[in-house]
Design a protein around this motif. Sequence first.
Motif, PDB file in Angstrom:
ATOM      1  N   MET B 239       0.838  -1.187   0.000  1.00  0.00           N
ATOM      2  CA  MET B 239       0.000   0.000   0.000  1.00  0.00           C
ATOM      3  C   MET B 239       0.879   1.245   0.000  1.00  0.00           C
ATOM      4  O   MET B 239       2.016   1.206   0.485  1.00  0.00           O
ATOM      5  CB  MET B 239      -0.989  -0.016   1.180  1.00  0.00           C
ATOM      6  N   VAL B 240       0.331   2.299  -0.538  1.00  0.00           N
ATOM      7  CA  VAL B 240       1.036   3.583  -0.561  1.00  0.00           C
ATOM      8  C   VAL B 240       0.085   4.669  -0.078  1.00  0.00           C
ATOM      9  O   VAL B 240      -1.136   4.530  -0.162  1.00  0.00           O
ATOM     10  CB  VAL B 240       1.546   3.934  -1.975  1.00  0.00           C
ATOM     11  N   MET B 241       0.679   5.733   0.452  1.00  0.00           N
ATOM     12  CA  MET B 241      -0.093   6.914   0.851  1.00  0.00           C
ATOM     13  C   MET B 241       0.649   8.147   0.348  1.00  0.00           C
ATOM     14  O   MET B 241       1.822   8.067  -0.016  1.00  0.00           O
ATOM     15  CB  MET B 241      -0.215   6.965   2.383  1.00  0.00           C
ATOM     16  N   ASP B 242      -0.027   9.269   0.337  1.00  0.00           N
ATOM     17  CA  ASP B 242       0.645  10.518  -0.028  1.00  0.00           C
ATOM     18  C   ASP B 242       1.281  11.127   1.221  1.00  0.00           C
ATOM     19  O   ASP B 242       1.162  10.592   2.320  1.00  0.00           O
ATOM     20  CB  ASP B 242      -0.365  11.494  -0.649  1.00  0.00           C
ATOM     21  N   GLU B 243       1.912  12.278   1.046  1.00  0.00           N
ATOM     22  CA  GLU B 243       2.614  12.907   2.173  1.00  0.00           C
ATOM     23  C   GLU B 243       1.703  13.268   3.328  1.00  0.00           C
ATOM     24  O   GLU B 243       2.099  13.210   4.483  1.00  0.00           O
ATOM     25  CB  GLU B 243       3.285  14.203   1.693  1.00  0.00           C
ATOM     26  N   THR B 244       0.474  13.685   3.034  1.00  0.00           N
ATOM     27  CA  THR B 244      -0.437  14.059   4.112  1.00  0.00           C
ATOM     28  C   THR B 244      -1.025  12.827   4.800  1.00  0.00           C
ATOM     29  O   THR B 244      -1.619  12.951   5.872  1.00  0.00           O
ATOM     30  CB  THR B 244      -1.642  14.876   3.582  1.00  0.00           C
ATOM     31  N   ARG B 245      -0.904  11.661   4.141  1.00  0.00           N
ATOM     32  CA  ARG B 245      -1.473  10.390   4.612  1.00  0.00           C
ATOM     33  C   ARG B 245      -2.983  10.325   4.445  1.00  0.00           C
ATOM     34  O   ARG B 245      -3.597   9.331   4.831  1.00  0.00           O
ATOM     35  CB  ARG B 245      -1.086  10.088   6.074  1.00  0.00           C
ATOM     36  N   GLY B 246      -3.585  11.342   3.848  1.00  0.00           N
ATOM     37  CA  GLY B 246      -5.044  11.331   3.693  1.00  0.00           C
ATOM     38  C   GLY B 246      -5.527  10.479   2.537  1.00  0.00           C
ATOM     39  O   GLY B 246      -6.631   9.940   2.549  1.00  0.00           O
ATOM     40  N   HIS B 247      -4.680  10.361   1.490  1.00  0.00           N
ATOM     41  CA  HIS B 247      -5.025   9.518   0.339  1.00  0.00           C
ATOM     42  C   HIS B 247      -4.281   8.200   0.485  1.00  0.00           C
ATOM     43  O   HIS B 247      -3.261   8.124   1.162  1.00  0.00           O
ATOM     44  CB  HIS B 247      -4.591  10.161  -0.973  1.00  0.00           C
ATOM     45  N   SER B 248      -4.770   7.165  -0.185  1.00  0.00           N
ATOM     46  CA  SER B 248      -4.085   5.873  -0.089  1.00  0.00           C
ATOM     47  C   SER B 248      -4.398   5.016  -1.303  1.00  0.00           C
ATOM     48  O   SER B 248      -5.344   5.297  -2.046  1.00  0.00           O
ATOM     49  CB  SER B 248      -4.534   5.123   1.175  1.00  0.00           C
ATOM     50  N   CYS B 249      -3.593   3.983  -1.486  1.00  0.00           N
ATOM     51  CA  CYS B 249      -3.892   3.011  -2.530  1.00  0.00           C
ATOM     52  C   CYS B 249      -3.410   1.638  -2.079  1.00  0.00           C
ATOM     53  O   CYS B 249      -2.264   1.493  -1.638  1.00  0.00           O
ATOM     54  CB  CYS B 249      -3.234   3.409  -3.855  1.00  0.00           C
TER      55      CYS B 249
END
Lengths: 159, 416
Positions: B239-249
């Motif tokens: 799994m990955v997230m963006d810098e803010t951690r609000g989005h994910s995949c």
Amino acid sequence: MSGIEELRRRVETLQIDYVQCIDDGELERWPEMFADPCFYHIVARDNFEAGRPIGVMRYESVAMLRDQVTATRHAAMFAPRTIRHILGGTRIVGEADREISAHTNVAIYQTDADGETLLMMTAQYRDLIVEAGADELRFREKRVVYDTLLLPDSVVYPL
Amino acid sequence: MEGAGPNSNDRAWPEQGSARIPYWVYQDPEVYALEQERIFSGPTWNYVGLEAEIPNPGDYRRTFIGERSVIAVRGADGAVNVLENRCAHRGSRICQDLAGNAGSALMCPYHQWTYDFEGRLTGVPFRSGVKGKGGMADDFRLEDNGLARLSCEVLNGVVFASFDASAPSLADYLGPEMVRYFTRVFDGRALRVLGIQRQRIDSNWKIQMENLKDPYHAGLLHMFLVSFGLFRLDQESFMVMDETRGHSCVLSKRSEAGEREGTEDVTRFAADYRLEDARLLEPATEFDDDITLSIQTIFPSIIIQAQLNTLATRHVIPKGPGAHELVWTFFGYDDDDAERNTLRLRQSNLMGPAGYVTLDDAEALEISQIGVDGASPDAAAVLDLGGRDVEPTDHLVTEAMVRGFYELYRDLMGYA
């Protein structure tokens, strides 16, 4: 009784059997009311009128219908509920090549685990019905074209 | 992202941070109202629809961002604009239908105030009065009374909008990792809309978002997924997230049906579960890699599903603290042949309001809300799986993505 009246009587008898079989928990009989191959489509009215093919359920064979029954009985997790179909009369729209085209209005209610009953949807059955021998009719195609674009809940049972 | 400043609710978050979710976030109408202001009307990008739904000038699609009614409309010049669907006169809703064509202009049915497709007010009946009497005040100007026009960006066919002009660009909002996985699915090919489904689910909107950041349940609740090897916690995934951690995949590769390894903890596994009509699950390779499942979430309210050959956006629309609408838009690509189209339609039975997979989800969300509604507001969800951090992982036995959602949430809401 005229030809069309007799046809209507037979189709309504099939329709009553169909909805009571589902409502009364005889899910295993549901696939038996279809010819094979068949087409079963629970579809929102806006998708139906725009020719968009996605449905809430979309099945092409009696075996797929049986797979739905198996999933409902053994795989799906859902809060307990019952449903109840209330039928309107059937209108015979046409008859050609031994296929009867019929429209039937239906309202479907859902009762939850606390015993509260709410309207789940109104819809119109758009059916193609064929003779299956020995005075038996079956659905070749059944489309449940529903008006309730915002479904109030999930759809657990066939409709 | 900078914090939004103190919140007006006077709430204190548990000291364990995002590893605990206090139940007042799911119950409290004041929190819900603050979310409308800080999140849905804040510096976020929100889903409005697919470009393919509005191909011709005047075509529009009506939806919500939070509680606010908006339309995406195709202008005469071919551009897509997003406007608030509320007349500047006395607040009437302008477009009533969920979709349609407005002809050459948007006209409010009440007093026929008319707007162009960029929201400019162009016509006011009896503006100059009748026979020298009445009419609008001398200092009334059309330019002062247009429709609110949102920032709008279209990324490979997907329409996003924001009420807040200070929001970063969409690319910056998503960050490069999220853009990478987004454009894996939306790769620039023209899209074909296969159908739209809408259902109401009686849970707070955030519980829906959390569910798609929760691979823990996916390998346990969904007997269908587990038994057919469509998803298991032991299969190759990350799994990955963006810098803010609000989005994910979440990304995963299918294992074989019937394989028993990794199912010891799973009570809802049936090794002998077979379909009578196996055509439901005979997928073709969809993308240029081994990944058979990708579930991406974009804060606050978008889910992008790419499982086998069934592709959809899921838009989460809050309706009070205890309910939301879930709008499914199933799509394919314009260059799909008939066979690929058929696969998508067959596999769509996994998804939607009756889905072999997603029925379980909706039910789980509802029983979560029922339980939470009966709890003290200061009771809290415990999110200790995978530790208490918010770092990306090469496995999915973690609740880090759910914790990550609340990192951004708390930042925007001012809950330190």
